[in-house]
Design an enzyme around this catalytic site. Structure first.
Site, PDB file in Angstrom:
ATOM      1  CD  GLU A 121      -3.261  -0.652   2.270  1.00  0.00           C
ATOM      2  OE1 GLU A 121      -4.131  -1.654   2.382  1.00  0.00           O
ATOM      3  OE2 GLU A 121      -2.957   0.461   3.108  1.00  0.00           O
ATOM      4  CB  CYS A 138       3.557   7.150   3.609  1.00  0.00           C
ATOM      5  SG  CYS A 138       4.253   5.937   4.812  1.00  0.00           S
ATOM      6  CB  CYS A 145       8.002  -5.567   7.899  1.00  0.00           C
ATOM      7  SG  CYS A 145       9.467  -4.673   8.674  1.00  0.00           S
ATOM      8  CB  CYS A 149       7.698  -3.148  15.292  1.00  0.00           C
ATOM      9  SG  CYS A 149       9.300  -2.621  14.899  1.00  0.00           S
ATOM     10  CB  CYS A 152       4.082  -2.542  13.289  1.00  0.00           C
ATOM     11  SG  CYS A 152       3.875  -2.223  11.407  1.00  0.00           S
ATOM     12  N   GLY A 201       7.574  -2.303   5.439  1.00  0.00           N
ATOM     13  CA  GLY A 201       9.245  -2.860   5.283  1.00  0.00           C
ATOM     14  C   GLY A 201       9.861  -1.945   5.959  1.00  0.00           C
ATOM     15  CD  GLU A 202      14.638  -0.644   8.482  1.00  0.00           C
ATOM     16  OE1 GLU A 202      15.141   0.139   7.684  1.00  0.00           O
ATOM     17  OE2 GLU A 202      14.009  -0.323   9.138  1.00  0.00           O
ATOM     18  CB  SER A 233      11.088   6.181   8.513  1.00  0.00           C
ATOM     19  OG  SER A 233      10.818   5.858   9.804  1.00  0.00           O
ATOM     20  CB  SER A 255      10.618   3.642  13.869  1.00  0.00           C
ATOM     21  OG  SER A 255      10.512   3.981  12.538  1.00  0.00           O
ATOM     22  CG  LEU A 256      13.450   5.922  20.286  1.00  0.00           C
ATOM     23  CD1 LEU A 256      14.842   5.869  19.904  1.00  0.00           C
ATOM     24  CD2 LEU A 256      13.663   7.580  21.020  1.00  0.00           C
ATOM     25  CG  HIS A 257       8.398   3.109  18.063  1.00  0.00           C
ATOM     26  ND1 HIS A 257       7.493   4.545  17.770  1.00  0.00           N
ATOM     27  CD2 HIS A 257       8.607   2.928  16.951  1.00  0.00           C
ATOM     28  CE1 HIS A 257       7.437   4.621  16.350  1.00  0.00           C
ATOM     29  NE2 HIS A 257       8.289   3.642  15.833  1.00  0.00           N
ATOM     30  CG  ASN A 336      -3.425   5.103  13.775  1.00  0.00           C
ATOM     31  OD1 ASN A 336      -4.570   5.813  13.740  1.00  0.00           O
ATOM     32  ND2 ASN A 336      -2.418   5.497  13.168  1.00  0.00           N
ATOM     33  CB  CYS A 379       1.183   5.066  10.939  1.00  0.00           C
ATOM     34  SG  CYS A 379       2.721   4.532  11.588  1.00  0.00           S
TER      35      CYS A 379
END
Length: 411
Positions: A121, A138, A145, A149, A152, A201-202, A233, A255-257, A336, A379
């Site tokens: 997407e 985006c 992926c 995570c 996600c 994906g990364e 990112s 992408s810390l989180h 989300n 996201c």
């Protein structure tokens, strides 16, 4: 070398220069010019016996006027157009679904292979900006992926494969074309103002294809985007961040989180391989480049807000200590939820309090406005219903059910 270039490696220079050669003598799949960077396309034309400046001409037709028919490329000789028609194509990924949100967000689902799971997407988010209307795209870099995570939905689908350059740049091509379909060719103009490599994906695990695609985004013969408006990112693939220092100058987002290793190991498992100390040091090396025109003046920190998980006051204080020597802007992202997600979204009051703590400490800290969630474009919701080829989603849902059962028995 990209697969788009390799596809013609078996064709001789004589065959390429002979448009009259019988088709049965050149049994080769057509070369997709959409994904080629300018150096790749220049070499392609030289191998055909043509001048390399033809690459710039063709790239303008493809990426600035969104032309897929060689017959419309009027500043190229008829003989060359005939040759290109026989051995080349300009082909974006197939659109299997598109939807436009009431807030202006646009979403496309592309098929990039065989099977129900071969979908990615792309999401376009419009926003008013002091410089005018901003359209941020985006872009995905992989089907699924591998990083898994925990918050996600994409990670729960497992990993299928990397996207090719044509499949990556094709997302940008299609987003621009969506505004230009009914516009005469010579009146068309590029509409997307910003790109973030932040979809499925990364991107640093598909390094070469992503690198060449970003080079095309920056190329004046293609999209001519400012390097400050192209952002990569990453979840923290440290060696590739260091390689980017040598290869390209674009904006970097992390992408810390989580502000400590223990929590980040749980939320972003790649942290076990490249812990925070290594990641922050790599970010410092990345922005060390001198020059006023560099896009590396700061790193954007992405931080999804998970209710009761990473949104406590002590987490904000840990963030302040972690980032004190790293020029950065912090983007707080309301979570989300997706089906079976083990997390909830932090309350608005808690997000605002978290933001205030960081702002009071001198950080530029914003709260991302949730957009496009009425079309599953927000996201973490990309391709939420694709076929799960690794059974990871099934195993994950079972684990969540077991945890819920334990909580019920304890309660």
């Amino acid at each position: 070398m990209s697969t788009e270039v390799v596809a013609v490696s078996a064709v001789s220079a004589e065959q390429l220069q002979s448009p009259s050669a019988p088709a049965q003598q050149i049994a080769v799949e057509k070369v997709n010019l959409l994904g080629m960077s300018r150096p790749q396309m220049e070499k392609f034309f030289e191998d055909m016996g043509e001048k390399k400046f033809r690459a710039g001409q063709v790239m303008k037709w493809i990426h600035q006027f969104f032309v897929t028919d060689f017959a419309q490329m009027t500043n190229i000789s008829g003989k060359l157009r005939e040759k290109l028609e026989k051995i080349c194509e300009i082909k974006a990924p197939e659109v299997v679904h598109k939807n436009y949100s009431k807030d202006g967000t646009r979403k496309w689902v592309f098929r990039v292979g065989d099977g129900e799971g071969s979908l990615v997407e792309t999401v376009l988010i419009p926003a008013e900006h002091r410089s005018g209307l901003r359209r941020t795209l985006c872009i995905s870099s992989q089907v699924g992926c591998a990083l898994d995570c925990s918050f996600c939905s994409t990670g729960k689908q497992g990993f299928q494969r990397d996207l090719s350059q044509a499949e990556i740049i094709g997302q940008l091509w299609m987003a621009n074309y969506s505004y230009m379909e009914d516009v005469p060719v010579l009146e068309r103009e590029r509409s997307v103002t910003n790109v973030v490599m932040m979809g499925m994906g990364e991107p640093l695990l598909n390094y070469d294809a992503v690198l060449n695609s970003m080079r095309t985004m920056l190329d004046d013969f293609a999209y001519g985007m400012s390097k400050r408006r192209v952002t990569l990112s990453t979840s923290g693939v440290v060696p590739k961040i260091d390689q980017m220092v040598k290869d390209i100058d674009v904006a970097l987002a992390i992408s810390l989180h989580a502000p400590n290793d223990e929590l980040r190991n749980e939320l972003v498992p790649i942290n076990k391989k490249y812990p925070l100390e290594q990641l922050i040091a790599a970010c410092q090396r990345y922005i060390a480049k001198d020059g006023n025109e560099s896009s590396r003046k700061h790193v954007t920190i992405e931080y999804v807000m998970l209710d009761g998980v990473n949104d406590h006051p002590e987490h904000a204080q840990q963030m302040i200590r972690l980032l004190k020597n790293l020029p950065s802007k912090i983007n707080l992202i309301p979570f989300n939820p997706f089906p079976h997600a083990p997390y909830g979204r932090s309350s608005r009051n808690r997000i605002i309090s978290f933001q205030k703590t960081l702002s009071d400490a001198g950080f530029v800290c914003t709260i991302r406005q949730t957009r496009g969630d009425d079309i599953d474009a927000a996201c973490g919701q990309l391709v939420g219903q694709v076929a799960d080829r690794t059974r990871r989603a099934e195993q994950w849902k079972k684990k969540v059910a077991q945890q819920n059962e334990i909580l019920r028995s304890q309660g």
